[in-house]
Design an enzyme around this catalytic site. Structure first.
Site, PDB file in Angstrom:
ATOM      1  N   GLU A 187       0.627  -0.999  -0.231  1.00  0.00           N
ATOM      2  CA  GLU A 187      -0.025  -0.310  -0.149  1.00  0.00           C
ATOM      3  C   GLU A 187       1.000   1.663   0.064  1.00  0.00           C
ATOM      4  OE1 GLU A 187      -2.939   0.229  -0.468  1.00  0.00           O
ATOM      5  OE2 GLU A 187      -3.312   2.500   0.418  1.00  0.00           O
ATOM      6  N   ASP A 188       1.821   1.355   0.762  1.00  0.00           N
ATOM      7  CA  ASP A 188       2.555   1.800   1.281  1.00  0.00           C
ATOM      8  C   ASP A 188       3.929   2.533   0.462  1.00  0.00           C
ATOM      9  OD1 ASP A 188       0.974   3.449   2.276  1.00  0.00           O
ATOM     10  OD2 ASP A 188       0.832   3.147   4.739  1.00  0.00           O
TER      11      ASP A 188
END
Ligand code: MN
Length: 760
Positions: free
Chosen positions: A99-100
């Site tokens: 996700e990051d």
């Protein structure tokens, strides 16, 4: 294998070094934790996952200022406490990377295999949904959630551990309103999900952490009281443990006995539900009695009941009837040493582990490898994921996300009641459930065709609330029959959503019939014949995929008769034909059926509505029970309109023989969203200085507003009073009642039920 291609070894080493320098536990300490329960764990694989996560998050930091990697490592540690397998621990380490960070799902798959990649994807998907905050995203979030979990429960376990660590560090979130929002979400979704799969350990910490942000004043009151009690009762707790252990020892039962303080949030919930007295030891401490075998559980129970008098209403045997999440234990409260009430929870070591870890208790060694043991889960009482199935069923039948959320919350919040089919199958329902809920819980088709119910062999109205142990037989008709009023007598999301579906279907059917009539009439007045018309081209032109959809749109007033004529024979629609007549020309009974159905579905802004409610009838709230939005209600017709009572109002008992005339009502959305109602509370309060001030403070801290106060009785020690308080709904009222009960000067407080004459 070496480091993954995406990060050079030097960068990896630097990231790991940086993390450890900042005090983040290193890979070896994590491996040591796993080795405690899985000695053969592939340490290198864990180390690689650790390195990859550290490198991927290198340079990022948490709101507290610590390096980001501290978070995934903490999540992994929480999961080692639950003895989860290496894939789950690796997923925890990597859960925020896709996700990051620059890391991709393919890289995770190449490095750690399909399982880990799938788990990380599952957790990532959930994170993505929760980050885009629209109006109904909490609802969508939950939908995705439930679906992901049902693929692999480890996704949920990682997500719960993730949420737990975020809650532990919530104080670092700068905005108070976002702390409250996250906490509320934790109480409404995460904690109930944790409870559903039996992971009590995560559930109770989540609840306690959230409680202090959602209701700080109540949290403080209770923890302050607990601190006081702890100081004065330490000795008593040890004494009780010793005495219980000695009594068991004398009888030849070997047992481990220890006292555990109850959690602030669970004490609060008890205060909300019933007026416990704070100074009862049994309400603050529970004593665990851990024995070796199931047999010993009952022997220990026998000893306890022989030595001390038991409090009958508090005895529960969850060994012979486990809770649906597999919780097994015997609970009993006895008048113990020194006449103190003492609550004992008697169970085996195995039951204790399942009580704490739920579904996670079934990861163990089996045939040389460490993993989930479904057979063990089965032996322990069945698949805990079963409890999520009703939610999945709601999902599968569609409906809008908000409706789903409302239903899901309702299902998860409430406590359970256990009833049986005539074949002795156990059906667990939220307390307050009726025999109609029961019918839907057995099978949605049974619910749809339900006509009546026998409870313990006697015919009872469908609105009857079930009690533990009831045997319920459902009487079915041949065909499903929609009853819009049914929604108001059910509490389970499953029943409500099925009833709405049935109504929608019937409603659609009526609109299709109406649309067909309108079409006929329009063709007729243009000198055309619908039966001869070729509708296919017209359907394409109108972008519809079936005749049914066409007639439905016409019945729903989306397409007029003229539109249709125009679409079938372009240019032929005559301008001298007034198509508003189409609606007026249809047979009167068809029109009436249509209108009747309409009024049952639309609330039109009225605070309450019902399918059989005659428009224009005046409704008065009965003053004996003062119904509030959220209460289940019914209207009793009378000379001057109808009087609205709560379904459990005592006054209804005298009116039972007029039941056929009762009008089922539900609150409209407007009523529950905006309106403020008056709730009445009666309280007995110690006659001391400042008592009233304390009460006013407790009410206003719970966002209530006192609009009236009357002293009913006064003595030198106590006074009894009635408070009128502005509230939003019944939950708000019970919150205020609980806040009052938590006040030291309040002896008892409860919602006023009856007692006073109806003044009108
Ligand atoms: Mn996270």
């Amino acid at each position: 294998m070496g480091a993954p291609a995406s990060f050079p070894p030097a960068e990896l080493a630097l990231a790991v070094e940086h993390a450890c320098a900042a005090g983040v536990p290193d890979a070896d300490s994590l491996i040591a934790r796993i080795r405690m329960y899985d000695p053969d764990v592939d340490a290198d694989r864990i180390r690689r996952a650790y390195g990859l996560a550290a490198a991927a998050h290198h340079g990022q930091s948490r709101q507290s200022g610590t390096p980001y990697i501290a978070h995934p490592v903490a999540v992994a540690e929480i999961l080692t406490e639950l003895h989860l397998d290496a894939d789950t621990i690796i997923t925890a380490l990597l859960h925020d990377t896709v996700e990051d960070t620059v890391l991709t799902s393919e890289q995770v798959r190449a490095e750690f295999g399909d399982d880990v990649a799938m788990l990380v994807e599952g957790v990532t998907k959930l994170a993505q949904v929760s980050r885009n905050r629209g109006s109904s995203d909490q609802a969508e979030n939950l939908q995705k959630f439930v679906l992901a979990i049902c693929e692999d429960v480890r996704v949920l376990l990682v997500k719960l551990a993730d949420r737990l660590h975020n809650m532990r560090t919530l104080a670092h979130k700068p905005k108070p309103e976002s702390r409250v929002r996250v906490s509320r979400e934790t109480l409404e979704i995460y904690a109930p999900l944790a409870r559903r799969i039996g992971v009590q350990r995560l559930c109770s910490e989540l609840e306690d952490l959230a409680f202090q942000w959602v209701n700080p004043s109540a949290y403080e009151t209770i923890t302050r009281r607990l601190d006081d009690e702890r100081a004065t009762r330490r000795e008593a707790v040890f004494q009780v443990s010793d005495r219980v252990a000695a009594a068991l020892h004398d009888a030849g039962v070997s047992a481990r006995v220890f006292g555990r303080e109850k959690r602030a949030y669970s004490i609060w919930r008890k205060l909300e539900r019933r007026g416990i007295e704070f100074d009862d030891l049994a309400d603050i401490y529970g004593f665990r009695v851990i024995v070796e075998t199931v047999d010993d559980c009952y022997r220990a129970l026998g000893v306890a009941h022989r030595v001390w008098r038991c409090v009958p209403e508090r005895f529960k045997d969850f060994i012979s009837t486990p809770k649906p999440n597999n919780y097994r234990s015997i609970h009993t409260t006895v008048v113990g040493p020194d006449k103190r009430r003492v609550e004992l929870q008697i169970r085996t070591e195995d039951m204790d582990r399942i009580a704490e870890a739920g579904v996670a208790a079934h990861w163990r060694y089996k045939q040389d490898s460490y993993g989930y043991d479904p057979d063990a889960a089965q032996r322990a009482g069945g698949d805990p994921l079963r409890r999520l199935r009703p939610l999945v069923e709601i999902l599968e039948h569609g409906g809008d996300p908000d409706e789903f959320l409302e239903n899901a919350k309702l299902e998860m919040f409430t406590d359970q009641v256990y009833a049986f089919t005539p074949d002795d199958d156990l059906i667990a329902l939220p307390s307050g459930a009726t025999s109609l809920d029961f019918a839907y819980a057995v099978h949605s088709e049974i619910g749809d065709r339900c006509l009546g119910a026998k409870i313990n062999g006697r015919s009872r109205p469908l609105r009857t609330r079930l009690r533990n142990g009831d045997v319920v037989e459902i009487i079915c008709g041949a065909d499903p029959a929609p009853h819009p009023g049914w929604e108001s007598i059910t509490v389970t999301g499953r029943a409500r959503s099925a009833i709405r579906r049935l109504i929608r279907r019937a409603h659609r059917h009526e609109l299709v019939t109406l649309g067909r009539l309108i079409a006929h009439s329009a063709f007729h007045r243009h000198g055309l014949n619908l039966a001869e018309a070729r509708l296919n081209d017209a359907l394409t032109r109108l972008k519809l995929d079936s005749e049914e959809a066409l007639f439905f749109a016409m019945g729903d007033d989306k397409i007029s008769g003229r539109d249709l004529v125009d679409a079938v024979y372009p240019g032929r629609a005559r301008s001298d034909v007034d198509d508003t007549l189409d609606r007026e020309l249809i047979p009167p009974d068809a029109a009436q059926a249509f209108v009747r159905n309409r009024s049952s579905l639309e609330t039109g802004g009225a605070p309450m509505t019902g399918p059989t409610l005659t428009p224009g009838i005046s409704l008065h709230l009965a003053t004996c029970c003062s119904p509030l939005p959220g209460d289940r209600i019914v209207a009793i017709p009378g000379a001057d309109g109808a009087r609205v009572h709560t379904i459990d109002c005592d006054a209804l008992a005298a009116l039972e023989d007029t039941q056929d005339d009762w009008i089922d009502l539900i609150w409209s959305r407007e009523a529950t969203d905006k309106a403020v109602s008056i709730g009445r509370i009666t309280a007995t309060v110690e006659h001391v200085k400042g008592a009233l001030a304390q009460i006013a403070l407790a009410v206003s801290e719970s966002h209530g507003n006192i609009t009236g106060l009357r002293i009913l009785e006064r003595s030198s020690e106590f006074f009894e009073m009635a408070l009128d308080v502005e509230v939003f709904d019944v939950r708000h009222l019970s919150n205020i009642v609980a806040a009052l009960r938590a006040c030291p000067v309040v002896v008892s407080a409860e919602r006023a039920h009856g007692g006073e004459e109806d003044e009108e």
